[in-house]
Design a protein around this motif. Structure first.
Motif, PDB file in Angstrom:
ATOM      1  N   PRO A   1       0.810  -1.222   0.000  1.00  0.00           N
ATOM      2  CA  PRO A   1       0.000   0.000   0.000  1.00  0.00           C
ATOM      3  C   PRO A   1       0.842   1.270   0.000  1.00  0.00           C
ATOM      4  O   PRO A   1       1.977   1.298   0.477  1.00  0.00           O
ATOM      5  CB  PRO A   1      -0.804  -0.107   1.303  1.00  0.00           C
ATOM      6  N   VAL A   2       0.250   2.330  -0.547  1.00  0.00           N
ATOM      7  CA  VAL A   2       0.840   3.666  -0.574  1.00  0.00           C
ATOM      8  C   VAL A   2       0.037   4.561   0.366  1.00  0.00           C
ATOM      9  O   VAL A   2      -1.194   4.544   0.351  1.00  0.00           O
ATOM     10  CB  VAL A   2       0.809   4.244  -2.007  1.00  0.00           C
ATOM     11  N   ASP A   3       0.725   5.348   1.185  1.00  0.00           N
ATOM     12  CA  ASP A   3       0.049   6.256   2.112  1.00  0.00           C
ATOM     13  C   ASP A   3      -0.542   7.453   1.378  1.00  0.00           C
ATOM     14  O   ASP A   3       0.066   7.999   0.448  1.00  0.00           O
ATOM     15  CB  ASP A   3       1.023   6.761   3.170  1.00  0.00           C
ATOM     16  N   VAL A   4      -1.734   7.859   1.815  1.00  0.00           N
ATOM     17  CA  VAL A   4      -2.376   9.083   1.341  1.00  0.00           C
ATOM     18  C   VAL A   4      -2.792   9.882   2.563  1.00  0.00           C
ATOM     19  O   VAL A   4      -3.599   9.414   3.371  1.00  0.00           O
ATOM     20  CB  VAL A   4      -3.610   8.785   0.463  1.00  0.00           C
ATOM     21  N   ASN A   5      -2.221  11.068   2.705  1.00  0.00           N
ATOM     22  CA  ASN A   5      -2.515  11.907   3.864  1.00  0.00           C
ATOM     23  C   ASN A   5      -2.778  13.339   3.433  1.00  0.00           C
ATOM     24  O   ASN A   5      -1.930  13.971   2.788  1.00  0.00           O
ATOM     25  CB  ASN A   5      -1.334  11.890   4.856  1.00  0.00           C
TER      26      ASN A   5
END
Length: 277
Positions: free
Chosen positions: A26-30
């Motif tokens: 997974p890739v972080d999205v913030n």
């Protein structure tokens, strides 16, 4: 030669990082509106992620998964939508059979709205009535998705449905949930703010090795590469009332391959995109 893709995910089209669409990491999205993660999987004839071996994913060729918390106060099951939007017109590049394909997709998903003739063509559906798996909970933990080796989201929207609701969808049944949320009145006002939302948008009508669109149910097969105009394909998780984008996933062609049509190779060269694997 096989087509090479680059997939990016992030908060905006200019704030993205590469996604490992074979390993499933997974890739972080913030951002101020959403905190979570994105994972993308593409089926590969030579080597595929264990996700595609699950019996429930038979026929699936690609999956986009998001998991996170919506921070806005004004998001409900009607205005949280998922779908595509292009930056430039595609009306001159739409292949024969596009209208038939859209009609068939709308048959499968009656909540889909679209305008492919506009200057920024788009197609969106309410998230709750279009995704293959949906899990909503009051748990606001945004630490991580399931381990990338086990990207199977458990269907559960029980926290959204009042226990006394009549004709409520059977718990854990995605088909019943989609049917339930076809009704706009059931979507409106059903609050998703501050909730943890996880979903799997999984389809089986695209072969990414050849970039072809296939609907055997209606005898339609479209080679997309010769109609490509150089644009990325972008998916957005969006609040359609406010226009806020919570996350974006971009599919970008890096190499069209030696077998691409001549006009596609020419376009790729003009845009400095590879033509040889």
């Amino acid at each position: 030669m096989a087509i090479k893709l680059k997939i990016l995910a992030g908060s905006t089209i200019d704030d993205c990082e590469a996604v490992d669409y074979q390993g499933g990491k997974p890739v972080d999205v913030n951002n101020p509106h959403f905190t979570g993660q994105v994972a993308v999987l593409l089926k590969n004839d030579e080597q595929s992620h264990p996700y595609f071996n699950d019996e429930s994913n038979k026929g699936i060729t690609w999956s986009i998964q998001l998991c996170g918390v919506l921070h806005d106060d004004d998001v409900d099951c009607d205005n949280l939508v998922f779908g595509n939007q292009f930056s430039h017109p595609i009306r001159q590049h739409l292949p024969w059979g596009s209208a038939m394909a859209v009609k068939f997709i709308k048959y499968l998903d009656p909540t889909l709205t679209e305008d492919l003739q506009s200057d920024t063509p788009w197609a969106f559906s309410p998230l709750c009535s279009t995704v293959e798996r949906l899990n909503v909970s009051d748990n606001s933990d945004t630490s991580k998705m399931k381990n990338e080796q086990d990207l199977i989201i458990e269907e559960d929207i029980s926290c959204l449905i009042h226990k006394d609701e009549t004709s409520k969808p059977k718990c854990g049944n995605a088909s019943a949930r989609k049917k339930w949320f076809k009704s706009e009145s059931r979507r409106k006002g059903l609050n998703l703010s501050k909730k943890r939302v996880a979903f799997d948008f999984a389809k089986g009508f695209i072969n990414f090795s050849t970039l072809s669109l296939s609907f055997p149910e209606i005898g339609l097969n479209i080679g997309l590469l010769k109609h490509w105009d150089g644009q990325p394909v972008r998916f957005y998780l969006r609040n359609r009332n406010t226009g806020v984008d919570y996350a974006v996933i971009q599919f970008i062609i890096e190499d069209v391959g030696q077998d691409a049509p001549a006009q596609t190779k020419q376009l790729a060269e003009e845009k400095n995109i590879g033509t040889d694997n």
